[in-house]
Write an enzyme that holds these catalytic residues in place. Structure first.
Site, PDB file in Angstrom:
ATOM      1  N   PRO A  70     -56.334 -21.843  39.575  1.00 28.42           N
ATOM      2  CA  PRO A  70     -55.325 -22.504  40.391  1.00 28.42           C
ATOM      3  C   PRO A  70     -55.768 -22.849  41.810  1.00 28.42           C
ATOM      4  CG  PRO A  70     -54.722 -20.211  39.947  1.00 28.42           C
ATOM      5  CD  PRO A  70     -55.878 -20.553  39.066  1.00 28.42           C
ATOM      6  N   ASN A  71     -55.343 -24.021  42.222  1.00 30.36           N
ATOM      7  CA  ASN A  71     -55.521 -24.544  43.592  1.00 30.36           C
ATOM      8  C   ASN A  71     -56.943 -24.985  43.922  1.00 30.36           C
ATOM      9  OD1 ASN A  71     -52.754 -24.102  44.410  1.00 30.36           O
ATOM     10  ND2 ASN A  71     -53.220 -21.922  44.338  1.00 30.36           N
TER      11      ASN A  71
ATOM     12  N   ARG B 237     -57.368 -27.842  50.974  1.00 33.66           N
ATOM     13  CA  ARG B 237     -56.908 -26.459  51.051  1.00 33.66           C
ATOM     14  C   ARG B 237     -57.778 -25.629  51.991  1.00 33.66           C
ATOM     15  NH1 ARG B 237     -58.151 -22.106  46.310  1.00 33.66           N
ATOM     16  NH2 ARG B 237     -56.693 -20.567  47.099  1.00 33.66           N
TER      17      ARG B 237
ATOM     18  N   TYR C 224     -62.693 -22.601  52.515  1.00 34.20           N
ATOM     19  CA  TYR C 224     -63.287 -23.145  51.289  1.00 34.20           C
ATOM     20  C   TYR C 224     -64.166 -24.376  51.504  1.00 34.20           C
ATOM     21  CZ  TYR C 224     -59.903 -19.939  49.243  1.00 34.20           C
ATOM     22  OH  TYR C 224     -59.186 -18.809  48.918  1.00 34.20           O
TER      23      TYR C 224
ATOM     24  N   ASN D  31     -64.322 -19.403  37.924  1.00 38.16           N
ATOM     25  CA  ASN D  31     -63.685 -18.999  39.176  1.00 38.16           C
ATOM     26  C   ASN D  31     -62.195 -18.892  38.855  1.00 38.16           C
ATOM     27  OD1 ASN D  31     -62.523 -18.616  41.641  1.00 38.16           O
ATOM     28  ND2 ASN D  31     -63.703 -20.194  42.700  1.00 38.16           N
TER      29      ASN D  31
ATOM     30  N   ALA E 102     -56.803 -17.214  42.204  1.00 39.35           N
ATOM     31  CA  ALA E 102     -55.840 -16.128  42.449  1.00 39.35           C
ATOM     32  C   ALA E 102     -55.664 -15.218  41.230  1.00 39.35           C
ATOM     33  CB  ALA E 102     -54.500 -16.714  42.872  1.00 39.35           C
TER      34      ALA E 102
ATOM     35  N   HIS F  99     -57.166 -11.580  40.754  1.00 37.12           N
ATOM     36  CA  HIS F  99     -56.575 -10.352  41.279  1.00 37.12           C
ATOM     37  C   HIS F  99     -55.309  -9.931  40.543  1.00 37.12           C
ATOM     38  CE1 HIS F  99     -59.283 -11.739  44.363  1.00 37.12           C
ATOM     39  NE2 HIS F  99     -58.535 -12.796  44.594  1.00 37.12           N
TER      40      HIS F  99
ATOM     41  N   ASP G 177     -59.091 -10.222  29.165  1.00 39.76           N
ATOM     42  CA  ASP G 177     -58.926  -9.883  27.741  1.00 39.76           C
ATOM     43  C   ASP G 177     -59.449 -11.012  26.853  1.00 39.76           C
ATOM     44  OD1 ASP G 177     -57.834  -7.386  28.153  1.00 39.76           O
ATOM     45  OD2 ASP G 177     -55.793  -7.920  27.536  1.00 39.76           O
TER      46      ASP G 177
ATOM     47  N   GLU H   9     -68.801 -14.671  36.908  1.00 41.82           N
ATOM     48  CA  GLU H   9     -67.641 -14.882  37.782  1.00 41.82           C
ATOM     49  C   GLU H   9     -68.145 -15.392  39.133  1.00 41.82           C
ATOM     50  OE1 GLU H   9     -65.992 -11.146  38.969  1.00 41.82           O
ATOM     51  OE2 GLU H   9     -64.196 -12.022  39.875  1.00 41.82           O
TER      52      GLU H   9
ATOM     53  N   HIS I 224     -66.925 -16.923  43.123  1.00 42.28           N
ATOM     54  CA  HIS I 224     -65.915 -17.197  44.153  1.00 42.28           C
ATOM     55  C   HIS I 224     -66.597 -17.892  45.316  1.00 42.28           C
ATOM     56  CE1 HIS I 224     -63.022 -14.714  42.080  1.00 42.28           C
ATOM     57  NE2 HIS I 224     -63.993 -13.849  41.899  1.00 42.28           N
TER      58      HIS I 224
ATOM     59  N   SER J 137     -65.466 -17.981  48.457  1.00 47.15           N
ATOM     60  CA  SER J 137     -65.395 -17.107  49.630  1.00 47.15           C
ATOM     61  C   SER J 137     -65.841 -15.687  49.245  1.00 47.15           C
ATOM     62  CB  SER J 137     -63.958 -17.080  50.167  1.00 47.15           C
ATOM     63  OG  SER J 137     -63.091 -16.471  49.220  1.00 47.15           O
TER      64      SER J 137
ATOM     65  N   ARG K  35     -62.131 -10.261  52.848  1.00 49.15           N
ATOM     66  CA  ARG K  35     -60.858 -10.879  53.215  1.00 49.15           C
ATOM     67  C   ARG K  35     -59.725  -9.841  53.093  1.00 49.15           C
ATOM     68  NH1 ARG K  35     -60.318 -16.355  50.071  1.00 49.15           N
ATOM     69  NH2 ARG K  35     -58.547 -16.529  51.509  1.00 49.15           N
TER      70      ARG K  35
ATOM     71  N   ARG L 107     -57.527  -8.976  47.739  1.00 49.89           N
ATOM     72  CA  ARG L 107     -58.554  -9.795  47.085  1.00 49.89           C
ATOM     73  C   ARG L 107     -59.751  -8.967  46.638  1.00 49.89           C
ATOM     74  NH1 ARG L 107     -56.821 -15.153  47.999  1.00 49.89           N
ATOM     75  NH2 ARG L 107     -55.631 -15.249  49.914  1.00 49.89           N
TER      76      ARG L 107
END
Ligand code: DQA
Length: 145
Positions: free
Chosen positions: A9-10, A17, A22, A73, A76, A79, A86, A97, A99, A101, A106, A110
């Site tokens: 998301p986002n 953003r 970012y 990635n 949100a 977390h 799963d 994985e 990210h 940032s 942070r 997070r």
């Protein structure tokens, strides 16, 4: 070798953003970089972005038997989601994985990632370069195993 690159998301709002966190480059530039990195390294790649947890679970399940490696990635959902790790465990596809940032530098919330325990590696805080590193790491990991 075929990879699936998933963005949560986002991330489609990159460039708009929180550019101080970012960066100013947009989502299209990120996808172009991933596609270029894959093609230069002889990897076929599919990309997927969704703002919906269940859709991401569906896409991971659809990768079963068709995809060799996943770069994700989860944004949100990193977390909060139990369903995404799963699904990654269920399909058993090696996953890196990533990210943009540094999630460890942070807010406190997070720092916990539900995805890290099922990933072969976590890369964070390296911006767009983190995706390049993730693709190259996954290629080497799959070639060795
Ligand atoms: C992120 C970090 C997450 O905490 C955040 O919710 C995101 C992006 C990153 O790429 O740095 O949406 O995954």
């Amino acid at each position: 070798m075929k990879f699936l690159i998933i963005n949560g998301p986002n991330l489609n709002f990159l460039g708009i953003r929180e550019p101080e966190i970012y960066g100013k480059r947009d989502f299209g530039a990120l996808i172009a970089l991933c596609e270029q990195t894959c093609s230069e390294n002889g990897i076929e790649c599919e990309t997927y972005q969704s703002n919906h947890e269940g859709d991401i679970v569906d896409r991971i399940q659809a990768a079963y038997g068709k995809i060799d490696g996943i770069v994700i990635n989860p944004a949100a959902y990193t977390h909060t989601s139990v369903a995404i790790p799963d699904a990654l465990k269920a399909v058993g596809i090696p996953t890196v994985e990533v990210h943009l940032s540094d999630i460890n530098a942070r807010e406190e919330f997070r720092r916990r990632s539900f995805v890290s325990p099922v990933a072969v590696k976590t890369i964070c805080g390296k911006g767009f370069d983190g995706y390049v590193e993730a693709i190259l790491y996954l290629k080497e990991y799959l070639e060795k195993s």
